[in-house]
Design a protein around this motif. Structure first.
Motif, PDB file in Angstrom:
ATOM      1  N   ALA A   1       0.848  -1.192   0.000  1.00  0.00           N
ATOM      2  CA  ALA A   1       0.000   0.000   0.000  1.00  0.00           C
ATOM      3  C   ALA A   1       0.881   1.238   0.000  1.00  0.00           C
ATOM      4  O   ALA A   1       2.024   1.200   0.466  1.00  0.00           O
ATOM      5  CB  ALA A   1      -0.907   0.002   1.232  1.00  0.00           C
ATOM      6  N   ALA A   2       0.360   2.342  -0.509  1.00  0.00           N
ATOM      7  CA  ALA A   2       1.153   3.575  -0.598  1.00  0.00           C
ATOM      8  C   ALA A   2       1.618   4.031   0.774  1.00  0.00           C
ATOM      9  O   ALA A   2       2.744   4.515   0.936  1.00  0.00           O
ATOM     10  CB  ALA A   2       0.327   4.668  -1.273  1.00  0.00           C
ATOM     11  N   GLU A   3       0.741   3.860   1.788  1.00  0.00           N
ATOM     12  CA  GLU A   3       1.073   4.332   3.136  1.00  0.00           C
ATOM     13  C   GLU A   3       2.164   3.498   3.819  1.00  0.00           C
ATOM     14  O   GLU A   3       2.674   3.886   4.866  1.00  0.00           O
ATOM     15  CB  GLU A   3      -0.183   4.322   4.019  1.00  0.00           C
ATOM     16  N   ASP A   4       2.515   2.351   3.224  1.00  0.00           N
ATOM     17  CA  ASP A   4       3.522   1.482   3.853  1.00  0.00           C
ATOM     18  C   ASP A   4       4.888   2.150   3.944  1.00  0.00           C
ATOM     19  O   ASP A   4       5.731   1.737   4.742  1.00  0.00           O
ATOM     20  CB  ASP A   4       3.654   0.168   3.073  1.00  0.00           C
ATOM     21  N   ILE A   5       5.121   3.184   3.133  1.00  0.00           N
ATOM     22  CA  ILE A   5       6.415   3.862   3.180  1.00  0.00           C
ATOM     23  C   ILE A   5       6.622   4.580   4.516  1.00  0.00           C
ATOM     24  O   ILE A   5       7.745   4.890   4.906  1.00  0.00           O
ATOM     25  CB  ILE A   5       6.547   4.862   2.010  1.00  0.00           C
ATOM     26  N   LEU A   6       5.533   4.840   5.233  1.00  0.00           N
ATOM     27  CA  LEU A   6       5.625   5.525   6.523  1.00  0.00           C
ATOM     28  C   LEU A   6       5.638   4.561   7.702  1.00  0.00           C
ATOM     29  O   LEU A   6       5.827   4.989   8.842  1.00  0.00           O
ATOM     30  CB  LEU A   6       4.451   6.499   6.693  1.00  0.00           C
ATOM     31  N   ALA A   7       5.445   3.287   7.453  1.00  0.00           N
ATOM     32  CA  ALA A   7       5.303   2.312   8.538  1.00  0.00           C
ATOM     33  C   ALA A   7       6.463   1.321   8.520  1.00  0.00           C
ATOM     34  O   ALA A   7       7.065   1.080   7.472  1.00  0.00           O
ATOM     35  CB  ALA A   7       3.980   1.565   8.395  1.00  0.00           C
ATOM     36  N   PRO A   8       6.801   0.746   9.663  1.00  0.00           N
ATOM     37  CA  PRO A   8       7.845  -0.282   9.690  1.00  0.00           C
ATOM     38  C   PRO A   8       7.379  -1.552   8.987  1.00  0.00           C
ATOM     39  O   PRO A   8       6.185  -1.848   8.949  1.00  0.00           O
ATOM     40  CB  PRO A   8       8.058  -0.530  11.188  1.00  0.00           C
ATOM     41  N   GLY A   9       8.322  -2.273   8.413  1.00  0.00           N
ATOM     42  CA  GLY A   9       8.006  -3.573   7.841  1.00  0.00           C
ATOM     43  C   GLY A   9       8.008  -3.653   6.341  1.00  0.00           C
ATOM     44  O   GLY A   9       7.833  -4.733   5.778  1.00  0.00           O
ATOM     45  N   LEU A  10       8.214  -2.529   5.627  1.00  0.00           N
ATOM     46  CA  LEU A  10       8.178  -2.573   4.166  1.00  0.00           C
ATOM     47  C   LEU A  10       9.286  -3.465   3.613  1.00  0.00           C
ATOM     48  O   LEU A  10       9.119  -4.149   2.612  1.00  0.00           O
ATOM     49  CB  LEU A  10       8.322  -1.159   3.594  1.00  0.00           C
ATOM     50  N   LYS A  11      10.433  -3.486   4.301  1.00  0.00           N
ATOM     51  CA  LYS A  11      11.542  -4.334   3.863  1.00  0.00           C
ATOM     52  C   LYS A  11      11.758  -5.518   4.794  1.00  0.00           C
ATOM     53  O   LYS A  11      12.099  -6.614   4.353  1.00  0.00           O
ATOM     54  CB  LYS A  11      12.836  -3.511   3.772  1.00  0.00           C
ATOM     55  N   TYR A  12      11.588  -5.298   6.100  1.00  0.00           N
ATOM     56  CA  TYR A  12      11.961  -6.332   7.066  1.00  0.00           C
ATOM     57  C   TYR A  12      10.778  -6.935   7.817  1.00  0.00           C
ATOM     58  O   TYR A  12      10.970  -7.590   8.825  1.00  0.00           O
ATOM     59  CB  TYR A  12      12.940  -5.743   8.089  1.00  0.00           C
ATOM     60  N   GLY A  13       9.542  -6.740   7.347  1.00  0.00           N
ATOM     61  CA  GLY A  13       8.402  -7.227   8.114  1.00  0.00           C
ATOM     62  C   GLY A  13       7.659  -8.380   7.492  1.00  0.00           C
ATOM     63  O   GLY A  13       6.634  -8.806   8.013  1.00  0.00           O
ATOM     64  N   ALA A  14       8.158  -8.931   6.380  1.00  0.00           N
ATOM     65  CA  ALA A  14       7.395  -9.948   5.658  1.00  0.00           C
ATOM     66  C   ALA A  14       7.364 -11.295   6.366  1.00  0.00           C
ATOM     67  O   ALA A  14       6.408 -12.046   6.249  1.00  0.00           O
ATOM     68  CB  ALA A  14       7.963 -10.117   4.245  1.00  0.00           C
ATOM     69  N   SER A  15       8.414 -11.656   7.093  1.00  0.00           N
ATOM     70  CA  SER A  15       8.504 -12.975   7.711  1.00  0.00           C
ATOM     71  C   SER A  15       9.361 -12.891   8.965  1.00  0.00           C
ATOM     72  O   SER A  15       9.986 -11.868   9.244  1.00  0.00           O
ATOM     73  CB  SER A  15       9.122 -13.983   6.739  1.00  0.00           C
ATOM     74  N   PHE A  16       9.401 -13.997   9.703  1.00  0.00           N
ATOM     75  CA  PHE A  16      10.237 -14.034  10.896  1.00  0.00           C
ATOM     76  C   PHE A  16      11.711 -13.880  10.526  1.00  0.00           C
ATOM     77  O   PHE A  16      12.466 -13.196  11.222  1.00  0.00           O
ATOM     78  CB  PHE A  16      10.028 -15.346  11.655  1.00  0.00           C
ATOM     79  N   ASP A  17      12.126 -14.506   9.422  1.00  0.00           N
ATOM     80  CA  ASP A  17      13.525 -14.393   8.985  1.00  0.00           C
ATOM     81  C   ASP A  17      13.897 -12.944   8.694  1.00  0.00           C
ATOM     82  O   ASP A  17      14.982 -12.476   9.063  1.00  0.00           O
ATOM     83  CB  ASP A  17      13.759 -15.244   7.733  1.00  0.00           C
ATOM     84  N   SER A  18      13.003 -12.216   8.028  1.00  0.00           N
ATOM     85  CA  SER A  18      13.308 -10.820   7.693  1.00  0.00           C
ATOM     86  C   SER A  18      13.331  -9.953   8.951  1.00  0.00           C
ATOM     87  O   SER A  18      14.124  -9.013   9.055  1.00  0.00           O
ATOM     88  CB  SER A  18      12.303 -10.270   6.684  1.00  0.00           C
ATOM     89  N   GLN A  19      12.477 -10.265   9.929  1.00  0.00           N
ATOM     90  CA  GLN A  19      12.493  -9.522  11.189  1.00  0.00           C
ATOM     91  C   GLN A  19      13.775  -9.801  11.971  1.00  0.00           C
ATOM     92  O   GLN A  19      14.366  -8.900  12.573  1.00  0.00           O
ATOM     93  CB  GLN A  19      11.263  -9.894  12.018  1.00  0.00           C
ATOM     94  N   LEU A  20      14.221 -11.063  11.946  1.00  0.00           N
ATOM     95  CA  LEU A  20      15.484 -11.411  12.594  1.00  0.00           C
ATOM     96  C   LEU A  20      16.648 -10.749  11.868  1.00  0.00           C
ATOM     97  O   LEU A  20      17.624 -10.322  12.493  1.00  0.00           O
ATOM     98  CB  LEU A  20      15.667 -12.928  12.604  1.00  0.00           C
ATOM     99  N   ASP A  21      16.537 -10.623  10.554  1.00  0.00           N
ATOM    100  CA  ASP A  21      17.548  -9.912   9.770  1.00  0.00           C
ATOM    101  C   ASP A  21      17.634  -8.454  10.199  1.00  0.00           C
ATOM    102  O   ASP A  21      18.707  -7.859  10.249  1.00  0.00           O
ATOM    103  CB  ASP A  21      17.197 -10.005   8.284  1.00  0.00           C
ATOM    104  N   PHE A  22      16.479  -7.866  10.500  1.00  0.00           N
ATOM    105  CA  PHE A  22      16.403  -6.482  10.987  1.00  0.00           C
ATOM    106  C   PHE A  22      17.188  -6.341  12.294  1.00  0.00           C
ATOM    107  O   PHE A  22      17.989  -5.413  12.466  1.00  0.00           O
ATOM    108  CB  PHE A  22      14.934  -6.115  11.193  1.00  0.00           C
ATOM    109  N   VAL A  23      16.991  -7.279  13.214  1.00  0.00           N
ATOM    110  CA  VAL A  23      17.707  -7.270  14.494  1.00  0.00           C
ATOM    111  C   VAL A  23      19.202  -7.444  14.259  1.00  0.00           C
ATOM    112  O   VAL A  23      20.040  -6.760  14.860  1.00  0.00           O
ATOM    113  CB  VAL A  23      17.169  -8.376  15.422  1.00  0.00           C
TER     114      VAL A  23
END
Length: 543
Positions: free
Chosen positions: A240-262
């Protein structure tokens, strides 16, 4: 918009401004190079710079292509998640300031290994420290080469693999010339000039962004959301267009991506305190007081810069748009020069790009000096020649190392051209935090720490980080990987820090308790006094 993504001004005008900028900085380097006569001049500029000068130079050294090109592109495409790089790079300075800056300056002379080997057995520790320095410097250099290739490709409107590869080669050759001619003195002056120009240029671009959107931060964010809403790239991704303002656009898709964020955040915050080329800058000032002053100046300049990258990133999202950015040579790395073109036309873009190119040159020159000093001072002199190598021999070995490192960085930089340079630099931070930081902290603050612990910590951190990077999606198995048509990625994270950093700390503890104590008790006491007070800092220790 002024022009399509296929055209960004007049390539002849762009390159003319570019060459003029290189000529001016090369003149400065050549003048400074005439005063480089001793090894201390080549490595640390003779420790003659003031805290203010060194603070500017640290900012110039630290604000690399990743900071300008990579972060702006990352924010433009992924918004909130992209800003993590700015936060991580800046917060990391608090760790460096509070834990390592002054003690390191008080204990060492030329390289990070001077500190690590002060109260431990010289040869094995210096070899391990030199290996860590080389790989951190190499990964950092790869990022700068990739960023420079993207920059020149945008200026000259060069599409395709080989034209961009040629740009990387030219950057590498110019970098080698900078170091061979000017040493640390020439590099430091270029870094100071570049820091002033870069921060000034970014400030001007920030003002122009607000003028262009005719409002403040709220108007800018609204424009960025609107631009993302009409982007084919964003629609294809299902965002969604508003996703650019919210966390998770790059690192929120899965547990692996969230762990990658950490993992990425851990690497960025802890990495600065282990970066050899940044730590080496503390040796270019005459006293610990000036070292503290230089860090204060650096924090002010760097903090201000990273705040402005938020405006530029969302400015690129709003005024250039994801589709144009991804269609340009260098993809995300082209966001900043494309924004400059949108704001001020061809001449302004060429000027900003020239400053960004000076950014690359200043950083790679500092990296090359650090790597060459590590080989000449830590391996050639201390290990191979038992501390008996002449200053002239050390400088000669340093110059040879610069050429070799430059060639390797060119080759790997060509392979990494499709990667975001901020991400590439984060890999260098992960290696620094894994291979160097645990040993630095243990050496400075743990009396029982011994040579076995140091060797175990450094090699465990270095090898685990390198192996995990090699087995990650950053190297194979994804369209933007170094080897996109192969797939041996069995480690799911792109950043190894969450695994390699704890392993290095644990290895240091285990190695210390399993190894025999070093019989250098008097040096432990001397190191403690020197690190805390600076007494005896001019008296190098030989053992």
């Amino acid at each position: 918009m002024k022009e399509s993504s296929a055209a960004v001004g007049n390539p002849i005008l762009n390159i003319a401004i570019f060459i003029a900028f290189i000529a001016v900085t090369m003149y400065i380097v050549t003048r400074a190079g005439k005063t480089t006569s001793k090894s201390s001049d080549f490595y640390t500029g003779g420790a003659q710079f003031s805290g203010t000068q060194n603070g500017l130079a640290i900012a110039g050294d630290y604000l690399s292509a990743a900071s300008f090109l990579g972060i702006v592109g990352s924010i433009a495409l992924t918004g909130y998640d992209g800003f993590l790089y700015s936060i991580g790079f800046f917060v990391a300075w608090l760790v460096a300031l509070l834990l390592v800056a002054e003690p390191l300056r008080n204990v060492g002379r030329f390289t990070m290994a001077d500190v690590l080997s002060f109260r431990l057995r010289q040869k094995p520790v210096r070899v391990a420290a030199a290996c860590g320095t080389l790989f951190v410097s190499l990964f950092y250099l790869i990022a700068q080469m990739a960023g420079a290739g993207s920059l020149v490709s945008v200026l000259l409107n060069l599409h395709g693999f080989w034209p961009q590869a040629l740009c990387v080669c030219v950057v590498g050759v110019v970098m080698i010339a900078y170091v061979l001619i000017g040493g640390m003195k020439g590099t430091t002056y270029v870094q100071m000039i570049k820091a002033v120009l870069l921060i000034s240029g970014v400030a001007v671009m920030t003002v122009l962004v607000f003028v262009a959107v005719r409002g403040g931060m709220g108007a800018l964010l609204d424009a960025a959301v609107s631009s993302h809403g009409s982007s084919e790239y964003i629609q294809q991704k299902g965002y969604a267009a508003e996703d650019i303002l919210a966390p998770g656009l790059k690192y929120g898709a899965s547990f692996d991506s969230q762990l990658d964020f950490v993992s990425l955040g851990l690497s960025l915050v802890l990495g600065t305190a282990g970066l050899p080329h940044v730590l080496m800058r503390f040796y270019t000032v005459p006293t610990a007081k000036e070292a503290r002053k230089s860090v204060t100046w650096a924090i002010v300049l760097i903090g201000g810069f990273y705040l402005l990258t938020l405006v530029l990133g969302y400015g690129a999202a709003a005024l250039v748009g994801p589709d144009r950015i991804l269609a340009a040579p260098g993809a995300a790395n082209s966001a900043a020069p494309l924004l400059a073109f949108e704001l001020g036309g061809s001449i302004f873009m060429a000027l900003i790009s020239a400053v960004a190119f000076a950014t690359v040159l200043a950083v790679v020159a500092g990296l090359a000096i650090t790597a060459s000093a590590s080989i000449a001072h830590d391996i050639y002199d201390a290990v191979l020649r038992d501390g008996k190598a002449s200053a002239a021999d050390q400088v000669r070995v340093s110059r040879i190392t610069v050429v070799v490192i430059g060639v390797v960085a060119i080759v790997l930089g060509i392979l990494a051209m499709s990667q975001n340079v901020a991400f590439l630099v984060s890999l260098a931070f992960a290696i620094a935090a894994s291979a160097n930081l645990p040993t630095i902290l243990y050496s400075l603050y743990w009396k029982r720490f011994n040579t076995t612990g140091a060797i175990a910590s450094m090699y465990t951190g270095l090898i685990s980080a390198l192996v995990l990077i090699a087995l990650s999606p950053a190297v194979s198995g994804s369209p933007s990987a170094m080897f996109p048509h192969a797939d041996w990625s069995i480690f799911p994270l792109t950043s190894p820090g969450v695994v390699s950093i704890p392993l290095a700390f644990i290895a240091g503890i285990v190695g210390t308790y399993l190894g025999k104590p070093d019989r250098l008790g008097e040096l432990q006491a001397e190191m403690e006094v020197r690190s805390l007070t600076g007494v005896g800092v001019e008296a190098p220790v030989a053992h």
